[in-house]
Motif scaffolding. Structure first.
Motif, PDB file in Angstrom:
ATOM      1  N   SER A 184       0.821  -1.203   0.000  1.00 20.91           N
ATOM      2  CA  SER A 184       0.000   0.000   0.000  1.00 20.91           C
ATOM      3  C   SER A 184       0.856   1.255   0.000  1.00 20.91           C
ATOM      4  CB  SER A 184      -0.945  -0.004   1.204  1.00 20.91           C
ATOM      5  OG  SER A 184      -0.205  -0.092   2.399  1.00 20.91           O
ATOM      6  N   VAL A 185       0.257   2.333  -0.404  1.00 20.76           N
ATOM      7  CA  VAL A 185       0.923   3.643  -0.378  1.00 20.76           C
ATOM      8  C   VAL A 185      -0.031   4.665   0.240  1.00 20.76           C
ATOM      9  CG1 VAL A 185       2.381   3.256  -2.410  1.00 20.76           C
ATOM     10  CG2 VAL A 185       0.090   4.223  -2.715  1.00 20.76           C
ATOM     11  N   HIS A 186       0.543   5.715   0.774  1.00 17.96           N
ATOM     12  CA  HIS A 186      -0.253   6.865   1.195  1.00 17.96           C
ATOM     13  C   HIS A 186      -0.194   7.896   0.083  1.00 17.96           C
ATOM     14  CE1 HIS A 186       0.793   4.979   5.058  1.00 17.96           C
ATOM     15  NE2 HIS A 186      -0.398   5.388   5.424  1.00 17.96           N
ATOM     16  N   ALA A 187      -1.331   8.441  -0.270  1.00 14.43           N
ATOM     17  CA  ALA A 187      -1.347   9.423  -1.352  1.00 14.43           C
ATOM     18  C   ALA A 187      -2.570  10.310  -1.212  1.00 14.43           C
ATOM     19  CB  ALA A 187      -1.352   8.731  -2.714  1.00 14.43           C
ATOM     20  N   GLY A 188      -2.456  11.518  -1.754  1.00 16.18           N
ATOM     21  CA  GLY A 188      -3.513  12.504  -1.607  1.00 16.18           C
ATOM     22  C   GLY A 188      -4.681  12.327  -2.554  1.00 16.18           C
ATOM     23  N   ASP A 189      -4.439  11.691  -3.692  1.00 12.41           N
ATOM     24  CA  ASP A 189      -5.501  11.543  -4.686  1.00 12.41           C
ATOM     25  C   ASP A 189      -5.155  10.370  -5.611  1.00 12.41           C
ATOM     26  OD1 ASP A 189      -3.971  12.664  -7.119  1.00 12.41           O
ATOM     27  OD2 ASP A 189      -3.765  14.269  -5.632  1.00 12.41           O
ATOM     28  N   PRO A 190      -6.098   9.989  -6.479  1.00 10.64           N
ATOM     29  CA  PRO A 190      -5.880   8.782  -7.299  1.00 10.64           C
ATOM     30  C   PRO A 190      -4.625   8.832  -8.169  1.00 10.64           C
ATOM     31  CG  PRO A 190      -8.181   9.447  -7.414  1.00 10.64           C
ATOM     32  CD  PRO A 190      -7.467  10.529  -6.648  1.00 10.64           C
ATOM     33  N   ASP A 191      -4.393   9.932  -8.866  1.00  6.74           N
ATOM     34  CA  ASP A 191      -3.214  10.011  -9.739  1.00  6.74           C
ATOM     35  C   ASP A 191      -1.929   9.937  -8.925  1.00  6.74           C
ATOM     36  OD1 ASP A 191      -4.746  10.207 -11.979  1.00  6.74           O
ATOM     37  OD2 ASP A 191      -4.672  12.400 -12.093  1.00  6.74           O
ATOM     38  N   HIS A 192      -1.957  10.596  -7.782  1.00  9.48           N
ATOM     39  CA  HIS A 192      -0.784  10.569  -6.916  1.00  9.48           C
ATOM     40  C   HIS A 192      -0.532   9.141  -6.421  1.00  9.48           C
ATOM     41  CE1 HIS A 192       1.411  11.839  -3.027  1.00  9.48           C
ATOM     42  NE2 HIS A 192       2.256  11.837  -4.027  1.00  9.48           N
ATOM     43  N   ALA A 193      -1.610   8.429  -6.110  1.00 13.84           N
ATOM     44  CA  ALA A 193      -1.459   7.039  -5.646  1.00 13.84           C
ATOM     45  C   ALA A 193      -0.763   6.199  -6.718  1.00 13.84           C
ATOM     46  CB  ALA A 193      -2.824   6.447  -5.306  1.00 13.84           C
ATOM     47  N   LEU A 194      -1.120   6.409  -7.971  1.00 14.02           N
ATOM     48  CA  LEU A 194      -0.538   5.591  -9.046  1.00 14.02           C
ATOM     49  C   LEU A 194       0.935   5.910  -9.288  1.00 14.02           C
ATOM     50  CD1 LEU A 194      -3.454   5.471 -11.653  1.00 14.02           C
ATOM     51  CD2 LEU A 194      -2.633   3.597 -10.208  1.00 14.02           C
ATOM     52  N   VAL A 195       1.299   7.194  -9.347  1.00 11.59           N
ATOM     53  CA  VAL A 195       2.719   7.489  -9.589  1.00 11.59           C
ATOM     54  C   VAL A 195       3.562   7.022  -8.408  1.00 11.59           C
ATOM     55  CG1 VAL A 195       2.524   9.397 -11.231  1.00 11.59           C
ATOM     56  CG2 VAL A 195       2.547   9.903  -8.801  1.00 11.59           C
ATOM     57  N   THR A 196       3.006   7.170  -7.212  1.00 16.64           N
ATOM     58  CA  THR A 196       3.741   6.743  -6.027  1.00 16.64           C
ATOM     59  C   THR A 196       3.897   5.224  -6.024  1.00 16.64           C
ATOM     60  OG1 THR A 196       2.795   8.624  -4.878  1.00 16.64           O
ATOM     61  CG2 THR A 196       3.787   6.939  -3.521  1.00 16.64           C
ATOM     62  N   ALA A 197       2.824   4.542  -6.389  1.00 23.67           N
ATOM     63  CA  ALA A 197       2.877   3.078  -6.433  1.00 23.67           C
ATOM     64  C   ALA A 197       3.919   2.609  -7.444  1.00 23.67           C
ATOM     65  CB  ALA A 197       1.506   2.513  -6.804  1.00 23.67           C
ATOM     66  N   ARG A 198       3.987   3.292  -8.564  1.00 22.29           N
ATOM     67  CA  ARG A 198       4.985   2.916  -9.581  1.00 22.29           C
ATOM     68  C   ARG A 198       6.388   3.059  -9.002  1.00 22.29           C
ATOM     69  NH1 ARG A 198       9.775   4.578 -12.160  1.00 22.29           N
ATOM     70  NH2 ARG A 198       9.797   3.878 -14.305  1.00 22.29           N
ATOM     71  N   ASN A 199       6.638   4.151  -8.304  1.00 20.82           N
ATOM     72  CA  ASN A 199       7.962   4.374  -7.740  1.00 20.82           C
ATOM     73  C   ASN A 199       8.303   3.380  -6.645  1.00 20.82           C
ATOM     74  OD1 ASN A 199       9.472   6.603  -8.871  1.00 20.82           O
ATOM     75  ND2 ASN A 199       7.666   7.805  -8.431  1.00 20.82           N
ATOM     76  N   VAL A 200       7.318   3.086  -5.803  1.00 22.20           N
ATOM     77  CA  VAL A 200       7.603   2.234  -4.651  1.00 22.20           C
ATOM     78  C   VAL A 200       7.701   0.763  -5.058  1.00 22.20           C
ATOM     79  CG1 VAL A 200       6.704   1.411  -2.428  1.00 22.20           C
ATOM     80  CG2 VAL A 200       6.582   3.843  -2.995  1.00 22.20           C
ATOM     81  N   PHE A 201       6.841   0.322  -5.962  1.00 20.59           N
ATOM     82  CA  PHE A 201       6.727  -1.124  -6.190  1.00 20.59           C
ATOM     83  C   PHE A 201       7.266  -1.637  -7.521  1.00 20.59           C
ATOM     84  CE2 PHE A 201       3.276  -0.331  -3.075  1.00 20.59           C
ATOM     85  CZ  PHE A 201       3.794  -1.096  -2.049  1.00 20.59           C
ATOM     86  N   VAL A 202       7.371  -0.819  -8.540  1.00 21.82           N
ATOM     87  CA  VAL A 202       7.754  -1.388  -9.836  1.00 21.82           C
ATOM     88  C   VAL A 202       8.929  -0.683 -10.497  1.00 21.82           C
ATOM     89  CG1 VAL A 202       5.603  -2.561 -10.359  1.00 21.82           C
ATOM     90  CG2 VAL A 202       5.846  -0.185 -11.004  1.00 21.82           C
ATOM     91  N   ARG A 203       9.865  -0.195  -9.695  1.00 20.25           N
ATOM     92  CA  ARG A 203      11.085   0.340 -10.319  1.00 20.25           C
ATOM     93  C   ARG A 203      11.805  -0.776 -11.065  1.00 20.25           C
ATOM     94  NH1 ARG A 203      14.730   4.251 -10.674  1.00 20.25           N
ATOM     95  NH2 ARG A 203      16.923   3.675 -10.761  1.00 20.25           N
TER      96      ARG A 203
END
Lengths: 262, 211
Positions: B34-53
């Motif tokens: 899981s990630v913490h994020a302010g909105d849907p788009d932010h959740a996706l970019v953050t998820a990409r950085n955290v989980f699929v580098r």
């Protein structure tokens, strides 16, 4: 850049010298910006962004490595030596990337402006008549296109967030805008490389970049933009901020020049 | 469905989003964290950085924690009311946990059901997969997904396939993904037994390996 009809396999002496200069300048911007981004490690607003910015920084360092490998093919220089054993006077990065990291708005805005510039430059450089550069550009442009989405998102949210975040982003833009011009100054001999289709025309990159900045920063984010053009100093001309950065970045390499494993 | 919780005074974090990753078009989406994020788009970019580098992916979904209903067999016994949770009718995605073994992924999405609400969807998931170790449902409308266009796949996910790895056990080892090494027979049975640099052992052990 116009579509290449030929492939450059043999560079003449002047082209080689100019390309070495260009590759080094590109790499230096990446190295110094990556270090500034790296200063946020452990300090970013949330863990997820800490990881994200470290990712971006690593990508930029990776691009620096690719540029310096291209240089190695031309003059046999060692990328690690270039990164870790040159002093401020020998670095050819812009002031834009060496200025202290500032607050989160400053860091995100600088990264956004830089990512957009780099993505546009690389997009054009994919058409390079010098095949090794075209290959590197095709690889690196993908990462920049992702970076710019992430940083554009942050700039938008900060600009349209609270009065404080708006103010901080506006202040960052006023500080950064004059320095960004230096990214677009042609280097010595760059004209000849452009004529041979080896690198993109930086003036074309600049006009596309400015259009993108207006669209995002002014139209979408509501920031006030200066339209004044600033010439900027030569790349050898640094602020007082570069030397301390290099001292920290190069410390371990210089203390242990024989180290084999990093 | 869980009602939005009043913000706890000590919790300044943004909403939590569960991230689902699809490794390839033929694979199911899997919950990866899981990630913490302010909105849907932010959740996706953050998820990409955290989980699929580095890991393989072709698509990501993010679903706000508050939109997910879960239960374990034990919870169905202790709080059967969970099956009566009401909410919006529609298509619900169903995820199940099948094994305790996996280290990286915990829940596979195994399909979708038409349901009158989250409780109903959970009940259907239970009926269809009675042996699962946990069930998870969320409405299709609650998910945000990365763009399937080639440009997004190229910039978000393609660079991962060329990234090298450093061995966690021995920092100097740079190489390909551990799964790739295993498949080509270059990895020992247990990853942490004999780290190598190239084909040379990274560490010289004085004694024979423990049998």
């Amino acid at each position: 850049m116009t579509a290449p009809t030929t492939t450059v396999t043999e560079l003449n002496a002047a082209q080689t010298a100019a390309l070495i200069r260009k590759l080094t300048a590109l790499a230096d911007d990446e190295i110094i910006l990556a270090h500034r981004d790296g200063e946020w490690t452990g300090h970013a607003p949330i863990l997820e962004e800490d990881i994200a910015l470290a990712n971006i920084a690593q990508d930029e360092l990776g691009h620096a490595g690719m540029y310096l490998e291209l240089r190695r093919e031309l003059d046999g220089s060692d990328p690690d030596r270039l990164a870790m054993f040159r002093d401020a006077a020998e670095y050819t990065n812009t002031r834009f990337v060496e200025l202290p990291k500032g607050d989160w708005a400053y860091t995100m805005l600088r990264q956004f402006m830089y990512d957009a510039y780099e993505a546009l430059w690389l997009e054009a450089a994919q058409q390079s008549t010098y095949a090794p550069l075209a290959e590197v550009a095709a690889k690196a442009v993908r990462e920049e296109k992702f970076h710019v989405q992430h940083t554009a998102l942050w700039v938008e949210r900060l600009s349209l967030g609270t009065p404080e975040s708006t103010q901080r982003t506006q202040t960052a833009l006023a500080d950064l805008w004059p320095h960004a011009a230096q990214l677009f100054q042609p280097l010595e001999g760059e004209d000849e490389l452009v004529k041979a289709g080896i690198i993109p025309n930086i003036a074309g990159v600049r006009s596309r970049w400015e259009a993108l900045m207006v669209k995002h920063l002014q139209d979408k984010c509501g920031l006030r933009m200066s339209r004044e053009a600033f010439p900027g100093p030569a790349r050898e001309n640094h602020t007082e901020h570069l030397a301390p950065l290099l001292a920290e970045m190069q410390q371990v390499a210089r203390q242990h020049p024989d180290a084999e494993v990093w | 469905m869980t009602q939005p919780q009043p913000t706890q005074p000590h919790d300044t974090q943004w909403p939590r989003w569960e991230v689902f990753k699809q490794d390839s078009e033929k694979r199911p989406y899997q919950a990866i964290g899981s990630v913490h994020a302010g909105d849907p788009d932010h959740a996706l970019v953050t998820a990409r950085n955290v989980f699929v580098r580095r890991p393989a992916a072709v698509s990501l979904w993010a679903v706000r924690e508050a939109d997910i209903l879960t239960a374990t067999p034990q919870e169905l016994v202790s709080t059967p009311d969970v099956l009566g949770v009401t909410g919006v009718a529609g298509l619900y995605h169903v995820g199940i946990k099948k094994s305790h073994k996996r280290s990286m992924t915990f829940v596979d999405l195994v399909g979708a059901v038409q349901a009158t609400g989250p409780g109903d969807a959970l009940g259907q998931a239970h009926e269809q997969h009675p042996d699962a170790l946990a069930w998870l449902v969320f409405p299709d409308a609650a998910k945000v997904a990365t763009d399937p266009d080639p440009g997004t796949v190229e910039s978000w996910f393609a660079p991962a396939t060329e990234k090298t790895y450093k061995q966690q056990q021995y920092y100097g080892t740079i190489g390909r993904h551990v799964g790739e090494l295993k498949r080509s027979g270059q990895m020992p049975g247990r990853v942490n037994e004999h780290p190598h640099v190239g084909d040379q052992p990274a560490v010289k052990h004085n004694e024979e390996p423990v049998k």
